[in-house]
Scaffold this motif. Structure first.
Motif, PDB file in Angstrom:
ATOM      1  N   ALA A  26      70.550  -1.852  99.774  1.00 16.05           N
ATOM      2  CA  ALA A  26      69.090  -1.897  99.629  1.00 16.05           C
ATOM      3  C   ALA A  26      68.585  -3.230 100.150  1.00 16.05           C
ATOM      4  CB  ALA A  26      68.688  -1.729  98.172  1.00 16.05           C
ATOM      5  N   GLU A  27      67.335  -3.229 100.546  1.00 15.09           N
ATOM      6  CA  GLU A  27      66.725  -4.465 101.033  1.00 15.09           C
ATOM      7  C   GLU A  27      65.213  -4.344 100.872  1.00 15.09           C
ATOM      8  OE1 GLU A  27      67.590  -5.376 105.086  1.00 15.09           O
ATOM      9  OE2 GLU A  27      66.586  -7.330 105.024  1.00 15.09           O
ATOM     10  N   ASN A  28      64.603  -5.404 100.459  1.00 17.26           N
ATOM     11  CA  ASN A  28      63.135  -5.478 100.479  1.00 17.26           C
ATOM     12  C   ASN A  28      62.739  -6.938 100.685  1.00 17.26           C
ATOM     13  OD1 ASN A  28      63.259  -6.780  97.997  1.00 17.26           O
ATOM     14  ND2 ASN A  28      62.819  -4.919  96.827  1.00 17.26           N
ATOM     15  N   SER A  29      61.461  -7.216 100.576  1.00 16.06           N
ATOM     16  CA  SER A  29      61.008  -8.569 100.888  1.00 16.06           C
ATOM     17  C   SER A  29      61.492  -9.597  99.865  1.00 16.06           C
ATOM     18  CB  SER A  29      59.478  -8.598 100.937  1.00 16.06           C
ATOM     19  OG  SER A  29      58.965  -8.156  99.687  1.00 16.06           O
ATOM     20  N   ALA A  30      62.047  -9.134  98.751  1.00 16.82           N
ATOM     21  CA  ALA A  30      62.519 -10.070  97.717  1.00 16.82           C
ATOM     22  C   ALA A  30      64.009 -10.322  97.781  1.00 16.82           C
ATOM     23  CB  ALA A  30      62.166  -9.543  96.329  1.00 16.82           C
ATOM     24  N   GLY A  31      64.739  -9.558  98.610  1.00 20.98           N
ATOM     25  CA  GLY A  31      66.175  -9.812  98.685  1.00 20.98           C
ATOM     26  C   GLY A  31      66.946  -8.678  99.317  1.00 20.98           C
ATOM     27  N   VAL A  32      68.276  -8.845  99.274  1.00 23.01           N
ATOM     28  CA  VAL A  32      69.155  -7.825  99.869  1.00 23.01           C
ATOM     29  C   VAL A  32      70.289  -7.507  98.909  1.00 23.01           C
ATOM     30  CG1 VAL A  32      68.734  -8.392 102.287  1.00 23.01           C
ATOM     31  CG2 VAL A  32      70.476  -9.642 101.017  1.00 23.01           C
ATOM     32  N   LEU A  33      70.816  -6.301  99.058  1.00 24.09           N
ATOM     33  CA  LEU A  33      71.954  -5.883  98.246  1.00 24.09           C
ATOM     34  C   LEU A  33      72.986  -5.219  99.163  1.00 24.09           C
ATOM     35  CD1 LEU A  33      73.315  -5.310  95.490  1.00 24.09           C
ATOM     36  CD2 LEU A  33      71.994  -3.179  95.397  1.00 24.09           C
ATOM     37  N   TYR A  34      74.192  -5.760  99.161  1.00 23.08           N
ATOM     38  CA  TYR A  34      75.284  -5.198  99.961  1.00 23.08           C
ATOM     39  C   TYR A  34      76.425  -4.806  99.032  1.00 23.08           C
ATOM     40  CZ  TYR A  34      73.072  -6.901 104.240  1.00 23.08           C
ATOM     41  OH  TYR A  34      72.212  -7.106 105.281  1.00 23.08           O
ATOM     42  N   VAL A  35      77.257  -3.911  99.519  1.00 18.48           N
ATOM     43  CA  VAL A  35      78.459  -3.560  98.767  1.00 18.48           C
ATOM     44  C   VAL A  35      79.658  -3.757  99.695  1.00 18.48           C
ATOM     45  CG1 VAL A  35      78.355  -1.101  99.388  1.00 18.48           C
ATOM     46  CG2 VAL A  35      79.530  -1.808  97.290  1.00 18.48           C
ATOM     47  N   LEU A  36      80.741  -4.233  99.114  1.00 19.40           N
ATOM     48  CA  LEU A  36      81.963  -4.422  99.904  1.00 19.40           C
ATOM     49  C   LEU A  36      82.617  -3.068 100.134  1.00 19.40           C
ATOM     50  CD1 LEU A  36      83.898  -6.722 101.004  1.00 19.40           C
ATOM     51  CD2 LEU A  36      85.202  -6.380  98.889  1.00 19.40           C
ATOM     52  N   LYS A  37      82.914  -2.789 101.392  1.00 22.41           N
ATOM     53  CA  LYS A  37      83.544  -1.495 101.684  1.00 22.41           C
ATOM     54  C   LYS A  37      84.976  -1.504 101.158  1.00 22.41           C
ATOM     55  CE  LYS A  37      80.954  -0.742 105.961  1.00 22.41           C
ATOM     56  NZ  LYS A  37      81.049  -0.810 107.432  1.00 22.41           N
ATOM     57  N   PRO A  38      85.432  -0.377 100.661  1.00 25.30           N
ATOM     58  CA  PRO A  38      86.824  -0.323 100.189  1.00 25.30           C
ATOM     59  C   PRO A  38      87.789  -0.638 101.328  1.00 25.30           C
ATOM     60  CG  PRO A  38      85.608   1.664  99.609  1.00 25.30           C
ATOM     61  CD  PRO A  38      84.752   0.889 100.550  1.00 25.30           C
ATOM     62  N   ALA A  39      88.877  -1.326 100.979  1.00 27.35           N
ATOM     63  CA  ALA A  39      89.872  -1.635 102.010  1.00 27.35           C
ATOM     64  C   ALA A  39      90.536  -0.349 102.449  1.00 27.35           C
ATOM     65  CB  ALA A  39      90.915  -2.589 101.448  1.00 27.35           C
ATOM     66  N   SER A  40      90.684  -0.186 103.741  1.00 31.84           N
ATOM     67  CA  SER A  40      91.253   1.057 104.269  1.00 31.84           C
ATOM     68  C   SER A  40      92.773   0.984 104.250  1.00 31.84           C
ATOM     69  CB  SER A  40      90.745   1.296 105.683  1.00 31.84           C
ATOM     70  OG  SER A  40      91.050   0.172 106.486  1.00 31.84           O
TER      71      SER A  40
END
Lengths: 166, 674
Positions: free
Chosen positions: B660-674
């Motif tokens: 997610a992302e908006n003008s107040a910040g961002v949210l990322y998730v670490l992809k599972p290791a393959s």
């Protein structure tokens, strides 16, 4: 007991039962919030202060060094009672909630019902009176209730008495 | 002598009616009715109501300012830079109205009270009205603790909660709030906690007024001290927190002890009362030797009530009982308050709690606590991450320091100048000084200096107000006592040290006053009142989280599986502790500086490595919001450019996926290791 005494005595438990009744209102209703907050903020403490009042007054109060003014001292005593009513109410809510959460039994209804029952019980309790020593005649102060009612004032000197305020 | 009263002799200090030093509480007949006792005429009533004019004008200006203040783009000056100018005009009008109302001895106390309440509304309700979400990451944290109690239904230990278990060992405030949330029928405490600063500040007025009224009848002194306390109490412990309630209870205990446990009133041995009990309260016949039974019963009842207040303090907050103990100890060491019962009661209850419910936390923290005892330098230093950085943060920080420094200097001036008051209100001097030794005891997470300041304020504000008002003169009884003591000392060849305390407390004749001197006091009061705003809300860029920031973080917790990890720069964002019993956190700016430098050099690589230990189905999230950036930048950690570099590195890394992302910040998730 004068009508004013009766009102002062019964107002806290009435507030408690009113707060309990207000739980029937919708969640988040301002009326419900006002009834609950008002009782929790003042009710239990007011009932306790009424019960303990005469005994508390047995201990004199420190006052300013300037000329003593009866109104000033009276207002300070009133302020003290209001402060105690509020802070004891807050303390009662904190202590009861702590006991209930420690017992894994916390719920809002339980807190409110318990405090209302205790407040109602206090309303029916006679006020704790300052107890004069046997064989003594306390000197009543103008403007205050004699500590051991008329029996002591007439020289009967009852050794102990816990009775109603009326 | 217990219960001894000063005879009502004509007072040597009673000035003529026109003297500005008239100091007594006006009796009602002086305000409402003319001397004849006839009902007040309409012009007289209108004149008596004129204080309503500045009060209503100030509130109207404040209302206008609230409607025309835009907080959508706060700068480094916080709310100060955003407030509409009419707010400042309103504050000035209110202060002027207060000053001219309180110095008129014919006015009743309801007008100063109305002005003080107006001040509290302008000070403590402005943010609640302006901001759509509650302020302070700490308040959000406390909301999370309440949520935890509601969810778990009981107290839990460190095995399940980690460091957050400390709140379950002092659960009083949170348990009561959990019950209140249910009773109000709201989702959580965030629904009302924006108003908590106003509620807790009004709560303080009751014990504060009672304390001041124990030592003076001078209305000006009482209300000016209350006003100064309100404007100097910028430390910000009035938010939704255990200490906000514990502080009020602490003052309540002190008010009772000062008023009811004085040796002049309790029947215990003590100095002969040059000022005796207030006279209206209680059957004085029982204070004598013929009424010991009643006095003892009264003592027992007072002890029970005090114990209730103390227990509520002890189960709610860690530091406040310690402050209460040192203050009661300081009082008990004086002849005037040598009644050990309140102190012993408090110590026993405090120890009982520490050795039972709070033992797990204390046993773990004890080594650090012991190490910090005596390390005053470390206890008062602010440390990394708390250094104001940037013109706005530095200016706001200096405004707060100047405000506190000025009030303390004023208090010192009051102590030095008001010799009579210094003796009459000596216990208040102890109240101001007693918290100081706590510097030696602990750093309290780099906050001890602020906490000590707050606990000093009730006493300091009284003497600061005294510095702004005319000198108090000794009463006839005090003058006679002092003269007797001086005469006794003159007969002795002993040292001047005793003589210092026995000097007659007559004030020397006042020199003719300079005209500008009359304006100095209200100007000081006005400057302090205006300085409160930058001190209290000058860092709102850090403390305010707009709704879109709340929504972004909420989205994280809506989807995070149990055992997930949230990585963020720091904990300055809303809902930072949301569901802390099932979601873990890592705030990399709290880590060692070398590791922070590593992250700055290779953000995505180092963060991915740090987050890789999370096992599926739990996920590892990276969250960066504007609250974190403001806090880091304004407190001398990473600046905006460095944090932008971190964000861009994570955005460009194939190891992370944007949630997610908006003008107040961002949210990322670490992809599972393959």
């Amino acid at each position: 007991m004068t009508p004013q005494d009766l009102v002062i005595r019964m107002l806290p438990p009435f507030g408690g039962w009113l707060a309990l009744a207000s739980l029937a209102l919708p969640d988040g209703s301002p009326l419900r919030g006002a009834a609950v907050a008002a009782f929790l903020a003042v009710g239990p403490g007011a009932a306790l202060v009424r019960v303990c009042g005469p005994a508390l007054r047995a201990r004199g109060a420190e006052g300013p060094a300037e000329r003593r003014d009866a109104d000033f001292a009276h207002h300070s005593d009133l302020l003290e009672r209001i402060m105690l009513a509020v802070l004891l109410s807050v303390s009662a809510a904190i202590l009861l909630s702590t006991v209930l959460i420690a017992a894994h039994a916390l719920s809002g209804d339980r807190v409110l019902l318990t405090l209302t029952l205790l407040t109602t019980l206090a309303a029916f309790c006679p006020a704790l009176r300052a107890r004069p020593a046997p064989g003594t005649t306390p000197r009543p102060t103008p403007g205050t209730t004699p500590p051991a009612a008329s029996g002591a004032a007439s020289g009967a000197a009852p050794p102990t008495r816990k009775g109603s305020t009326s | 002598m217990p219960g001894q009263q000063v005879p009502d002799t004509p007072r040597a200090d009673e000035p003529p009616a026109h003297d500005s030093r008239t100091r007594e509480e006006p009796t009602p007949h002086t305000t409402r009715e003319p001397a004849t006792g006839a009902p007040a005429t309409r012009p007289a009533r209108a004149l008596a109501a004129w204080p309503a004019v500045p009060l209503l004008a100030a509130l109207a200006l404040w209302g206008y300012a609230v409607r025309h203040t835009d907080v959508s783009a706060l700068d480094d000056y916080g709310l100060v830079g955003a407030l509409h100018p009419t707010f400042w005009v309103g504050l000035a009008v209110l202060t002027a109205g207060f000053w001219f109302t309180v110095r008129d001895p014919r006015r009743r106390s309801r007008w100063p009270l109305a002005h003080v309440l107006g001040l509290l509304v302008m000070e403590r309700a402005t943010q609640a009205l302006l901001y759509p979400t509650p302020l302070y990451a700490w308040a959000w944290k406390h909301d999370a603790v309440v949520d935890h109690l509601l969810t778990s239904g009981g107290l839990q230990d460190a095995d399940r909660l980690g460091d957050m278990a400390v709140y379950d060992q002092w659960p009083g405030f949170f348990a009561a709030q959990a019950a209140l949330v249910r009773l109000l029928g709201v989702d959580n405490a965030a629904m009302y906690m924006a108003w908590w600063p106003l509620v807790s500040s009004v709560l303080l007025l009751l014990p504060l007024l009672l304390i001041y009224r124990t030592f003076t009848t001078d209305r000006r002194l009482i209300w000016t001290a209350v006003w100064l306390f309100c404007v100097a109490n910028w430390v910000g412990q009035d938010y939704f927190s255990p200490q906000s309630v514990a502080f009020a209870l602490h003052l309540g205990v002190l008010a009772v002890v000062l008023r009811r446990y004085s040796s002049r009133t309790s029947g215990s041995s003590g100095p002969s009362g040059s000022s005796a009990s207030s006279g209206s309260d209680g059957p004085k016949g029982l204070d004598g030797p013929d009424g010991r039974g009643g006095v003892r019963q009264g003592q027992a009842v007072w002890a029970v009530l005090l114990s209730l207040l103390v227990v509520a303090v002890v189960v709610s907050h860690q530091l406040t009982p310690g402050m209460l103990v040192v203050t009661l100890l300081a009082l008990a060491l004086t002849r005037r308050h040598r009644d050990w019962l309140p102190l012993v009661t408090t110590v026993v209850i405090f120890l009982a709690w520490c050795l039972t419910a709070a033992l797990p936390f204390l046993s773990a923290a004890m080594p650090d606590m012991i190490r910090s005892v005596g390390d005053v330098g470390a206890n008062v230093e602010t440390g990394y991450g708390t250094t104001p950085t940037g013109a706005g943060a530095v200016a706001m920080s200096w405004a707060a320091r100047l405000l506190s420094g000025s009030v303390l200097l004023l208090a010192l001036a009051g102590v030095l100048r008001q010799r009579v008051l210094r003796r009459r209100a000596f216990p208040l001097l102890l109240l101001a000084a007693a918290p100081l030794p706590m510097f030696v005891a602990s750093s309290y997470g780099s906050e001890m200096i602020f906490r000590v300041l707050m606990f000093m304020l009730p006493g300091a504000a009284f003497f600061a107000a005294a510095a702004l008002l005319p000198r108090v003169r000794a009463s006839a009884a005090e003058a006679a006592d002092a003269a007797d003591a001086a005469a006794r000392n003159a007969e002795r060849p002993s040292g001047p040290s005793r003589r210092r305390f026995a000097l007659p407390s007559f004030s020397p004749p006042s020199p003719p006053r300079l005209r500008y001197g009359a304006w100095l006091a209200p100007l000081v009061l006005l400057a302090g009142t205006l300085a409160f705003v930058p001190s209290y809300s000058g860092k709102d860029r850090i403390n305010y989280f707009p709704p879109r920031e709340v929504a972004l973080v909420q989205r994280l917790f809506d989807q995070a599986p149990d055992g997930s990890l949230v990585v963020a720069a720091n904990r300055n964002y809303p809902l930072a502790y949301e569901q802390y019993w099932r979601v873990d956190h890592y705030w990399f700016l709290d880590d060692d500086r070398r590791h922070v430098d590593e992250i700055v050099r290779d953000p995505a690589g180092v963060l991915a490595r740090d987050m890789a230990a999370v096992d599926a189905p739990a996920r590892a999230y990276f969250l960066l919001t504007q609250g974190q950036t403001a806090n880091s930048e304004m407190n001398g950690q990473l600046n905006e450019a460095q944090l932008r570099h971190v964000r861009e590195s994570v955005a460009g890394s194939p190891r992370f996926e944007r949630v997610a992302e908006n003008s107040a910040g961002v949210l990322y998730v670490l992809k599972p290791a393959s």
